[in-house]
Design an enzyme around this catalytic site. Structure first.
Site, PDB file in Angstrom:
ATOM      1  N   GLY A 356     -36.100  62.426  18.492  1.00 47.66           N
ATOM      2  CA  GLY A 356     -34.723  61.993  18.283  1.00 47.66           C
ATOM      3  C   GLY A 356     -34.496  61.630  16.833  1.00 47.66           C
ATOM      4  O   GLY A 356     -35.343  61.892  15.965  1.00 47.66           O
ATOM      5  N   GLY A 359     -37.265  59.492  15.199  1.00 47.02           N
ATOM      6  CA  GLY A 359     -38.579  60.050  14.923  1.00 47.02           C
ATOM      7  C   GLY A 359     -39.097  60.823  16.119  1.00 47.02           C
ATOM      8  O   GLY A 359     -38.325  61.411  16.870  1.00 47.02           O
ATOM      9  N   LYS A 375     -44.437  55.897  19.241  1.00 49.43           N
ATOM     10  CA  LYS A 375     -43.205  56.311  18.575  1.00 49.43           C
ATOM     11  C   LYS A 375     -43.410  56.228  17.063  1.00 49.43           C
ATOM     12  O   LYS A 375     -43.508  55.143  16.490  1.00 49.43           O
ATOM     13  CB  LYS A 375     -42.022  55.431  19.005  1.00 49.43           C
ATOM     14  N   ASP A 474     -27.599  48.868  22.757  1.00 51.43           N
ATOM     15  CA  ASP A 474     -27.754  50.325  22.796  1.00 51.43           C
ATOM     16  C   ASP A 474     -28.272  50.767  24.160  1.00 51.43           C
ATOM     17  O   ASP A 474     -29.208  51.564  24.261  1.00 51.43           O
ATOM     18  CB  ASP A 474     -28.703  50.802  21.690  1.00 51.43           C
TER      19      ASP A 474
END
Length: 664
Positions: A356, A359, A375, A474
């Site tokens: 995404g 990263g 991640k 989010d």
């Protein structure tokens, strides 16, 4: 020649960076927890490579230690895995497990020795299905019994109460659902087995013996499961104290009933973080002043080039602030890995799970064999502040519906976060793959309902469970991960805002979140201030999208109210239609979906004060559908699609936008 002074822009940058660091440090949540071995072990369901993947409390055995059961070493709750079939032995009789319902504690089993439906080839270890002195009892309702009479040569009587199986060599097994063998024969062995009541009528007519034995029967675990539900609701997992006493295992150790109750054993005194915060402020101020003096000396000597970019200067300041943050809270943070170690556990970044704007995520294995997700953050995205934000918030949370951060890496231009591995991936792949085996239509609606409740409990914990309130800002399908039992876990705290519980409104710079899930007040302050109610709005849009199995925001078409998905829901509710894309759904399932839909419509109200807090959302979800009314239709039409660079703001991107056009 006059000495060169530090430019005003550099002072502003230093002050801004220092302020961000201090805000992050001051607002660190105080619910500090460490992973507990018992919590980690009992969090996993019994592994057997079968379709039944929710065998947790009150069971133990295999990968689950004795303290994960209701009573330590209780042979009646021990599980074994034989040829990918979970089995349980109750009062010396072994059963195949066909199903387990956590909600009703109903266990469906079938006798292992009769699992093929053949009563002739059973070995000599004949056992009756007895449940005396166990917490498993025959389920009330649809349960009958069948009696097998061995070495009985009688024929079925005239009332069709008996049937007979010819085993050859002059041997027979007579069976009955109403045992009245007295005077008919003298059997050498009598075996009594429960069966489903729906199949008993077939046996009376002499048919269906094989199906009755294969389909098994239902048992109910009669232990205090309500106590376990309270533990799970607080973020813990259920188990025992090594004997018969209940224990709630949490990340900071065992508690008596829940993660909010007293600890089951004495632990060290609660650490006082006030001196550390004050020390961090003083040390941070001293470091900043020292940095300013050193920069001035460089300018005086002419070493610093006037062409040095603002980005380079800011990067040095941020790197320094991150290191200060890590050193100050090293004892309470997860393990720090070097980039070389990250490269080794990911096998040189070989197995990519997803990608995404933030990263790339890779699958990895720790030295102890545990699978994790790494991640690796994009070097060109963010400036380190989001890194502090995520590590500083998520590493100090402890809840079953919040993903666990196990480690991190921070080196020059190298940043990575190491999370627990979620085998089922993110929720979005189950929503958007229409027609595929993973499509959300193929979900059992009870699983969908449990996912909705799990996300709500995770948000309620962030808003109320810690001494400091955490706003995620989010919430979307990509940030909801699913474990092997489809238990949802909230992830990606890069845009999170940490504040005090007394603060009803928080201040944020620009826009945070993703178009289609952002609350109106996030993209325009004319609708009110940003608060925890903004997460409630995002949750409502997420649940609507789960139900409909389609995107809220159609970026390929016009953004008129006709394309706005909640409009379709209101139209269908008014007409009394079902709005599901799935071809088949029962009336009970439709009522369940209607309930979570009505709750989600209350969550997406335009006025933040009209939205319920998450604890009220959970109460509404667990209550009857008859108590819910249809929420007023929001007066806000969807916003005009902003320019391309804000069409999808991920958690690693924070854009400064002065205004956004809104259709009214």
């Amino acid at each position: 020649m006059k000495p060169l002074l530090l430019p005003s822009s550099s002072i502003i940058i230093l002050f801004f960076s220092f302020t961000l660091l201090m805000i992050s440090i001051i607002n660190i949540p105080t619910c500090l927890c460490e992973d507990n071995t018992q919590y980690a072990n009992c969090s996993y369901a019994f592994k057997c490579e079968s379709k039944i993947r929710n065998l947790k409390y009150p069971f133990w055995g295999g990968n689950r230690n004795q303290y994960c059961g209701s009573v330590a070493a209780d042979p009646n709750t021990e599980l074994t895995c034989e040829r990918s079939v979970p089995k349980i032995t109750i009062n010396f009789a072994k059963y195949r497990i066909l199903d387990w319902d956590n909600t009703t504690q109903k266990l469906t089993v079938a006798r292992d020795d009769y699992s093929r439906g053949d009563v002739c080839t059973v070995n000599n270890n004949y056992q009756n299905s007895s449940f005396d002195n166990t917490l498993f009892q025959r389920y009330n309702g649809d349960v009958s019994t069948i009696t097998l009479l061995y070495s009985c040569d009688a024929a079925p009587n005239s009332q069709n109460l008996f049937g007979r199986v010819d085993c050859g060599d002059g041997k027979y097994v007579v069976y009955t659902v109403v045992y009245a063998a007295s005077g008919i024969c003298s059997p050498s062995v009598i075996v009594v087995i429960p069966i489903l009541g729906t199949l008993a009528a077939q046996l009376v007519s002499g048919n269906g013996l094989e199906d009755a034995l294969k389909d098994g029967f239902d048992l109910k675990w009669t232990g205090n499961y309500g106590q376990c539900q309270g533990c799970i609701g607080s973020g813990g997992v259920c188990g025992n104290d090594g004997g018969s006493e209940f224990r709630c295992f949490c990340k900071d150790g065992p508690h008596t009933t829940s993660c909010t109750s007293k600890k089951a054993y004495s632990s060290g005194a609660k650490r006082n973080w006030r001196p550390i915060v004050i020390g961090a402020l003083v040390a941070g101020l001293g470091v900043t002043m020292f940095f300013i003096i050193m920069l001035r000396r460089h300018f005086k000597r002419g070493i610093a080039s006037k062409q040095m970019s603002i980005f380079t200067k800011r990067r040095k300041v941020v790197d320094h602030n991150v290191e200060v943050f890590i050193q100050r809270y090293n004892s309470s943070m997860p393990r720090r890995y070097t980039y070389r170690e990250v490269k080794r556990i990911t096998n040189s970044f070989r197995d990519k799970l997803g990608q995404g704007g933030y990263g790339v995520v890779y699958k990895a294995s720790l030295p102890d064999g545990r699978q994790v997700a790494v991640k690796v953050l994009n070097e060109s995205k963010g400036n380190g502040d989001e890194f502090i934000n995520e590590v500083g918030s998520i590493s100090r949370t402890s809840h079953i519906n919040i993903v666990s951060l196990l480690g991190f890496c921070y080196e020059t231009n190298k940043r990575a976060l190491i999370y627990e591995f979620m085998p089922e991936g993110s929720l979005d792949k189950f929503i958007y793959k229409n027609g595929s085996p993973d499509a959300i239509c193929n979900f059992d609606w009870n699983i969908l309902f449990q996912i909705a409740i799990g996300i709500a409990r995770g948000l309620e914990y962030l808003h109320q469970g810690c001494n400091s309130r955490i706003l995620h800002l989010d919430i979307k399908p990509q940030n909801i991960l699913l474990d092997e039992d489809f238990c949802p876990k909230i992830s990606d705290f890069g845009l999170a805002k940490i504040c005090q519980k007394k603060d009803s409104i928080v201040s944020i710079l620009g826009i945070r979140g993703t178009v289609g899930y952002m609350a109106p007040e996030v993209f325009s302050r004319t609708f009110g201030g940003v608060s925890y109610k903004s997460d409630v709005y995002s949750y409502g849009m997420l649940i609507i999208e789960m139900i409909g199995g389609r995107k809220n925001y159609d970026t390929g078409g016009s953004c008129t109210s006709e394309k706005y998905f909640p409009d379709w829901i209101y139209k269908d509710l008014e007409q009394g239609n079902t709005f599901l894309n799935c071809p088949t759904i029962t009336e009970e399932e439709n009522d369940m979906v209607r309930k979570i839909t009505l709750v989600s419509l209350w969550c997406i109200q335009t006025n933040p004060s009209d939205r319920p807090p998450m604890n009220k959302v959970i109460e509404m979800l667990l209550g009857p559908v008859s108590s819910l009314s249809i929420a007023p239709k929001p007066v806000l039409s969807p916003p005009e699609m902003p320019p391309l660079q804000v069409a999808d703001m991920s958690s690693s991107d924070l854009y400064e936008i002065n205004s956004i056009t809104v259709s009214k």
